[in-house]
Design a protein around this motif. Structure first.
Motif, mmCIF file in Angstrom:
data_model
loop_
_atom_site.group_PDB
_atom_site.id
_atom_site.type_symbol
_atom_site.label_atom_id
_atom_site.label_comp_id
_atom_site.label_asym_id
_atom_site.label_seq_id
_atom_site.Cartn_x
_atom_site.Cartn_y
_atom_site.Cartn_z
ATOM 1 N N LEU A 102 -26.225 -9.588 14.131
ATOM 2 C CA LEU A 102 -26.172 -9.719 12.671
ATOM 3 C C LEU A 102 -25.500 -11.005 12.196
ATOM 4 C CD1 LEU A 102 -25.293 -6.039 11.647
ATOM 5 C CD2 LEU A 102 -27.478 -7.211 11.347
ATOM 6 N N GLN A 103 -25.045 -11.840 13.115
ATOM 7 C CA GLN A 103 -24.343 -13.058 12.716
ATOM 8 C C GLN A 103 -25.156 -13.951 11.768
ATOM 9 O OE1 GLN A 103 -20.962 -14.061 13.425
ATOM 10 N NE2 GLN A 103 -21.047 -11.866 13.774
ATOM 11 N N PRO A 104 -26.417 -14.253 12.049
ATOM 12 C CA PRO A 104 -27.168 -15.119 11.119
ATOM 13 C C PRO A 104 -27.317 -14.506 9.732
ATOM 14 C CG PRO A 104 -28.288 -14.928 13.236
ATOM 15 C CD PRO A 104 -27.214 -13.893 13.236
ATOM 16 N N PHE A 105 -27.514 -13.182 9.684
ATOM 17 C CA PHE A 105 -27.668 -12.516 8.394
ATOM 18 C C PHE A 105 -26.353 -12.571 7.609
ATOM 19 C CE2 PHE A 105 -30.530 -10.504 11.459
ATOM 20 C CZ PHE A 105 -31.751 -10.663 10.823
ATOM 21 N N GLY A 106 -25.247 -12.349 8.310
ATOM 22 C CA GLY A 106 -23.951 -12.391 7.651
ATOM 23 C C GLY A 106 -23.596 -13.774 7.154
ATOM 24 N N MET A 107 -24.048 -14.796 7.875
ATOM 25 C CA MET A 107 -23.737 -16.167 7.476
ATOM 26 C C MET A 107 -24.343 -16.492 6.115
ATOM 27 S SD MET A 107 -24.406 -19.696 9.593
ATOM 28 C CE MET A 107 -26.165 -19.363 9.796
ATOM 29 N N TYR A 108 -25.615 -16.170 5.935
ATOM 30 C CA TYR A 108 -26.277 -16.487 4.669
ATOM 31 C C TYR A 108 -26.024 -15.427 3.599
ATOM 32 C CZ TYR A 108 -28.511 -20.154 7.322
ATOM 33 O OH TYR A 108 -28.719 -21.267 8.091
ATOM 34 N N ALA A 109 -25.508 -14.278 4.012
ATOM 35 C CA ALA A 109 -25.135 -13.266 3.023
ATOM 36 C C ALA A 109 -24.001 -13.763 2.138
ATOM 37 C CB ALA A 109 -24.725 -11.974 3.726
ATOM 38 N N GLY A 110 -23.245 -14.744 2.625
ATOM 39 C CA GLY A 110 -22.178 -15.311 1.805
ATOM 40 C C GLY A 110 -22.714 -15.897 0.507
ATOM 41 N N PHE A 111 -23.900 -16.515 0.566
ATOM 42 C CA PHE A 111 -24.507 -17.065 -0.646
ATOM 43 C C PHE A 111 -24.922 -15.945 -1.598
ATOM 44 C CE2 PHE A 111 -25.207 -20.456 2.492
ATOM 45 C CZ PHE A 111 -24.726 -21.552 1.786
ATOM 46 N N ALA A 112 -25.478 -14.866 -1.034
ATOM 47 C CA ALA A 112 -25.873 -13.727 -1.865
ATOM 48 C C ALA A 112 -24.648 -13.073 -2.494
ATOM 49 C CB ALA A 112 -26.643 -12.712 -1.017
ATOM 50 N N MET A 113 -23.569 -13.007 -1.736
ATOM 51 C CA MET A 113 -22.327 -12.441 -2.258
ATOM 52 C C MET A 113 -21.826 -13.247 -3.453
ATOM 53 S SD MET A 113 -18.759 -11.955 -0.159
ATOM 54 C CE MET A 113 -17.196 -11.701 -1.009
ATOM 55 N N ALA A 114 -21.821 -14.563 -3.317
ATOM 56 C CA ALA A 114 -21.373 -15.425 -4.413
ATOM 57 C C ALA A 114 -22.301 -15.306 -5.620
ATOM 58 C CB ALA A 114 -21.303 -16.876 -3.937
ATOM 59 N N LEU A 146 -14.814 -14.203 -5.940
ATOM 60 C CA LEU A 146 -15.696 -15.368 -5.909
ATOM 61 C C LEU A 146 -15.039 -16.535 -5.171
ATOM 62 C CD1 LEU A 146 -18.404 -16.514 -6.767
ATOM 63 C CD2 LEU A 146 -17.387 -17.176 -8.956
ATOM 64 N N LEU A 147 -13.750 -16.716 -5.366
ATOM 65 C CA LEU A 147 -13.038 -17.781 -4.654
ATOM 66 C C LEU A 147 -13.012 -17.520 -3.149
ATOM 67 C CD1 LEU A 147 -10.040 -18.477 -7.061
ATOM 68 C CD2 LEU A 147 -11.917 -20.044 -6.494
ATOM 69 N N ILE A 148 -12.880 -16.261 -2.769
ATOM 70 C CA ILE A 148 -12.925 -15.924 -1.341
ATOM 71 C C ILE A 148 -14.288 -16.281 -0.764
ATOM 72 C CG2 ILE A 148 -12.968 -13.997 0.290
ATOM 73 C CD1 ILE A 148 -10.780 -12.683 -1.373
ATOM 74 N N ALA A 149 -15.346 -15.919 -1.491
ATOM 75 C CA ALA A 149 -16.699 -16.222 -1.016
ATOM 76 C C ALA A 149 -16.925 -17.729 -0.923
ATOM 77 C CB ALA A 149 -17.729 -15.585 -1.949
ATOM 78 N N LEU A 150 -16.533 -18.461 -1.953
ATOM 79 C CA LEU A 150 -16.770 -19.907 -1.977
ATOM 80 C C LEU A 150 -15.925 -20.637 -0.936
ATOM 81 C CD1 LEU A 150 -16.993 -20.544 -5.832
ATOM 82 C CD2 LEU A 150 -18.870 -20.401 -4.181
ATOM 83 N N SER A 151 -14.680 -20.204 -0.761
ATOM 84 C CA SER A 151 -13.837 -20.863 0.245
ATOM 85 C C SER A 151 -14.358 -20.582 1.652
ATOM 86 C CB SER A 151 -12.383 -20.399 0.105
ATOM 87 O OG SER A 151 -12.262 -18.996 0.294
ATOM 88 N N GLY A 152 -14.875 -19.366 1.864
ATOM 89 C CA GLY A 152 -15.465 -19.055 3.164
ATOM 90 C C GLY A 152 -16.704 -19.887 3.436
ATOM 91 N N VAL A 189 -6.273 -21.708 2.380
ATOM 92 C CA VAL A 189 -6.641 -21.168 1.066
ATOM 93 C C VAL A 189 -7.427 -19.868 1.229
ATOM 94 C CG1 VAL A 189 -8.052 -21.564 -0.996
ATOM 95 C CG2 VAL A 189 -6.598 -23.402 -0.101
ATOM 96 N N HIS A 190 -8.390 -19.888 2.137
ATOM 97 C CA HIS A 190 -9.228 -18.705 2.355
ATOM 98 C C HIS A 190 -8.392 -17.515 2.818
ATOM 99 C CE1 HIS A 190 -12.935 -16.536 3.091
ATOM 100 N NE2 HIS A 190 -12.577 -16.298 4.346
ATOM 101 N N LEU A 191 -7.537 -17.730 3.787
ATOM 102 C CA LEU A 191 -6.716 -16.637 4.316
ATOM 103 C C LEU A 191 -5.712 -16.139 3.282
ATOM 104 C CD1 LEU A 191 -6.010 -17.804 7.987
ATOM 105 C CD2 LEU A 191 -7.755 -16.218 7.153
ATOM 106 N N LEU A 192 -5.175 -17.045 2.496
ATOM 107 C CA LEU A 192 -4.226 -16.646 1.459
ATOM 108 C C LEU A 192 -4.903 -15.751 0.420
ATOM 109 C CD1 LEU A 192 -1.274 -17.077 0.580
ATOM 110 C CD2 LEU A 192 -2.072 -18.965 -0.855
ATOM 111 N N LEU A 193 -6.119 -16.103 0.038
ATOM 112 C CA LEU A 193 -6.863 -15.300 -0.934
ATOM 113 C C LEU A 193 -7.221 -13.931 -0.359
ATOM 114 C CD1 LEU A 193 -9.252 -18.066 -2.338
ATOM 115 C CD2 LEU A 193 -7.322 -17.014 -3.528
#
Length: 240
Positions: A102-114, A146-152, A189-193
């Protein structure tokens, strides 16, 4: 910064687990004095289980209520699920086969999440009745997510870091063997959020995640003629 983030995540994890556990306990002991399932409702426990399955997986009631909110909400939650699955690779060694798949799906799911979060946040500005009832906490929660998604996404596609060292750090935390965390401002920043989200999650509206299972409008059978609904506290009064 390694020791700072190690202590922070130990603290955040403890608050998250204790807070969610207490909330679930609180939900479970809250009486439901009336039988109030939203009709049409199932009349058997199996039907209730199937209804809950549809509600959790497909957001059925939201789909019937508002298609636009359903679209952005479902997109965000399903994408978040894939993103969380993708992040399991940082906590397992070797990485489980289905997680690797599921790694490739999870990678691009970040865009869908945002995108889903942007849509949900946008309606709080663009829809008058939603804007009227929105509180600062609503905006802050969406901004944090949203900041978590964008920083990731930024770490993945713009500001690369040593993900092997990141994995070693988190595996070390799990074994109480603290390992160096890469020096990377985007990662910090990502881990702090993420840690901030874990800390405030048990005390926020985001706790609807486990709360949906305790909603009497969803988890009750529609059988008031066949079975008398009697709350435990009411039964105790009758005994006396």
């Amino acid at each position: 910064m390694t020791m700072f983030f190690a202590i922070l995540f130990y603290l955040a994890f403890a608050i998250f687990i204790a807070g969610v556990a207490y909330k679930i306990y609180d939900y479970a002991r809250t009486p439901a004095p009336l039988s109030i399932p939203t009709t049409p409702a199932p009349i058997t426990k199996g039907g209730v289980a199937f209804r809950m399955f549809r509600e959790v997986l497909f957001f059925e009631s939201l789909f019937k209520g508002n298609l636009w909110i359903w679209l952005f909400g479902w997109l965000f939650h399903m994408a978040l699920f894939l993103v969380l699955i993708r992040h399991l690779r940082y906590f397992t060694e070797p990485v489980w086969g289905w997680v690797a798949f599921l790694q490739p799906f999870g990678m691009y799911a970040g865009f869908a999440m945002a995108a889903g979060l942007a849509g949900l946040w946008g309606r709080r500005f663009l829809v008058e009745r939603i804007r009227y009832i929105s509180t600062p906490s609503d905006h802050l929660m969406l901004a944090l997510l949203l900041l978590i998604a964008l920083s990731g996404l930024g770490i993945k596609f713009l500001m690369h870091t040593d993900i092997i060292a990141v994995k070693v750090f988190f595996l070390g935390l799990m074994m109480f063997d603290i390992q160096p965390l890469p020096s990377h401002i985007g990662l910090y920043v990502h881990l702090l959020l993420v840690a901030l989200l874990m800390i405030i999650f048990p005390f926020s509206k985001l706790l609807h995640a486990p709360g949906v299972f305790f909603s009497p409008t969803r988890n009750q059978t529609d059988n008031p003629r066949e079975v008398r609904h009697l709350a435990p506290w009411a039964a105790q009064i009758e005994k006396n």
